[in-house]
Design an enzyme around this catalytic site. Structure first.
Site, PDB file in Angstrom:
ATOM      1  N   GLU A 258       0.564  -5.362  -7.307  1.00 39.47           N
ATOM      2  CA  GLU A 258       2.094  -5.306  -6.592  1.00 39.47           C
ATOM      3  C   GLU A 258       2.746  -4.232  -7.309  1.00 39.47           C
ATOM      4  OE1 GLU A 258       1.468  -5.238  -3.283  1.00 39.47           O
ATOM      5  OE2 GLU A 258       2.323  -6.050  -2.555  1.00 39.47           O
TER       6      GLU A 258
ATOM      7  N   CYS B 175       3.871  -2.245   1.255  1.00 39.39           N
ATOM      8  CA  CYS B 175       4.452  -2.244   1.771  1.00 39.39           C
ATOM      9  C   CYS B 175       5.730  -3.117   1.542  1.00 39.39           C
ATOM     10  CB  CYS B 175       4.222  -3.726   3.158  1.00 39.39           C
ATOM     11  SG  CYS B 175       3.173  -5.313   1.652  1.00 39.39           S
TER      12      CYS B 175
ATOM     13  N   THR C  84     -10.580  -6.240  13.884  1.00 45.77           N
ATOM     14  CA  THR C  84     -10.213  -8.299  13.992  1.00 45.77           C
ATOM     15  C   THR C  84      -9.400  -8.597  13.145  1.00 45.77           C
ATOM     16  OG1 THR C  84     -12.504  -7.724  12.758  1.00 45.77           O
ATOM     17  CG2 THR C  84     -12.392  -8.334  15.275  1.00 45.77           C
TER      18      THR C  84
ATOM     19  N   HIS D 196       9.867  -8.887   3.853  1.00 41.27           N
ATOM     20  CA  HIS D 196      10.421  -8.441   2.626  1.00 41.27           C
ATOM     21  C   HIS D 196      10.879  -8.184   1.987  1.00 41.27           C
ATOM     22  CE1 HIS D 196       5.809  -8.830   2.198  1.00 41.27           C
ATOM     23  NE2 HIS D 196       5.634  -8.034   2.081  1.00 41.27           N
TER      24      HIS D 196
END
Ligand code: NAP
Length: 362
Positions: free
Chosen positions: A210, A158, A13, A251
């Site tokens: 990150e 990512c 979801t 990105h």
């Protein structure tokens, strides 16, 4: 009866889960038959559970609207109806580690978008064009888990996908020092401008966790499988700054590189254009035909023009030029929620099926 493998989406979801559902609509090998999420969604139809949260550009596929969402924590029940699962649940790292292992132990392979298992030594972290051979570590993992067919495989963060493919393509020139700055889209935080209005006309110079991932994960992807272990690449050392920018998808990375063996510009471009991996050789359904495109124009790659290159599965590189401090500099771009998230995981699953690790349960 469909010949396709039966797939479950854990966290189906959520934003990444929705991306899995969209990418798998009409997939030639895989069919979404089960969707699981938190107890808040369990028992509702997928359409009811998602409600106004559908964030994809394309409409919700008809085939999933009436699937009754199950509870991720009811592992045996969810696993009983599927051949393998994609994992995109958002829980604590410890909970994710435990639940993904629980699924693997039901003899259900798990291909995960989460970071929880990226540093588990016997879990392969794969960009299929670069390190398809790391899948062999799965045999060792199965021994540890005591399974015949259940295991976990993950894809990397990512942020690294905009520059790691170029570093892999240039391996023979021995890149040894890399300085990268990433300009990361808001969908990487699971957001759109509607639910993150503060990002309009804004830049935020911090994305939790990150920078460490961007510096370290490429070394595992570029590492080698030796004596039943994935050995980290010792080089290049990478230092990175990650910046959130007002872009929805895509990105970008601005990168400086030093090489031990000095290449020419022509050699660098030729290596990018000719770089191919097993997904291209095997013609996997989600594999880009041309993994890396090199763009000559000074104003490319641009998010608006290039983010959807090869349906979001390709990587765009441009602005390659000599530098007076480092050897070369360039700009890379990749689609963070396609190549960088669900699409990268779907390609991993296709590779694992082609390699015989994922098959129908008997
Ligand atoms: N967004 C990205 O581009 C991106 C990129 C790379 C990695 N990730 C990672 O991927 C994961 C999912 O991200 P997302 O952006 O899709 O998150 P999200 O939109 O918040 O969705 C989270 C999903 O996990 C389920 N969930 C949340 N708490 C749960 C619980 N306690 N028990 C069971 N299920 C629970 C939610 O179910 P309900 O709908 O029932 O609440 C939903 O299906 C995260 O770990 C994130 O760090 C995201």
């Amino acid at each position: 009866m469909s010949e396709k493998l039966r797939v479950g989406i854990l966290g189906g979801t959520g934003m990444v889960g929705q991306r899995f559902i969209s990418l798998l609509e009409n997939h030639p090998w895989f069919e979404v038959v089960t969707i699981a999420a938190s107890e808040r969604s369990a028992g509702k139809t997928y359409e009811e559970a998602v409600g106004g949260r559908w964030k994809m550009d394309t409409p919700m596929p008809e085939a999933v609207k009436n699937i009754v969402v199950m509870n991720v924590n009811e592992v045996e029940k969810v696993a009983a109806g599927v051949d393998f699962v994609f994992s995109a649940v958002d829980m604590t790292k410890d909970e994710i580690r435990a639940i993904e292992e629980a699924y693997a132990k039901t003899e259900t392979p798990v291909v995960s978008n989460n970071s929880a298992h990226r540093w588990t030594p016997d879990v392969p972290m794969m960009i299929p064009e670069i390190n398809a051979d790391h899948a062999k570590i799965i045999e060792k993992q199965k021994e540890r888990l005591g399974t015949q067919r259940g295991f976990i495989a993950v894809k990397p963060n990512c942020s690294i996908q905009s520059y790691t493919p170029a570093l892999a393509a240039w391996k023979e020139f021995e890149p040894y020092e890399v300085v990268a700055t990433t300009y990361q889209a808001i969908s990487g935080a699971g957001k759109t401008f509607k639910d993150w209005p503060e990002m309009v006309e804004n830049i935020i110079p911090y994305i939790g966790g990150e920078e460490e991932k961007s510096e370290k994960e490429p070394l595992r992807v570029l590492g080698t499988l030796e004596d039943g272990e994935i050995r980290l690449a010792k080089e290049p050392v990478i230092t990175c700054q990650c910046i959130r920018v007002p872009v929805l998808n895509g990105h970008t990375a601005a990168v400086f590189v030093r090489f031990r063996r000095k290449p020419t510009k022509e050699q660098l471009i030729e290596k990018l254009r000719s770089f191919r991996g097993l997904p291209q050789e095997l013609e996997l359904p989600s594999a880009p035909k041309q993994f890396i495109q090199y763009l000559e124009e000074d104003n490319r790659p641009q998010v608006k023009l290039d983010v959807d290159y090869e349906n979001g599965m390709g990587v765009s590189i441009g602005r390659l030029r000599e530098d007076h401090v480092y050897d070369w500099k360039f700009v890379g771009l990749s689609h963070n929620t396609v190549r960088g998230a669900a699409g990268g995981a779907v390609l991993c699953a296709e590779l694992l099926k082609a390699q015989g690790y994922i098959a129908a349960k008997q």
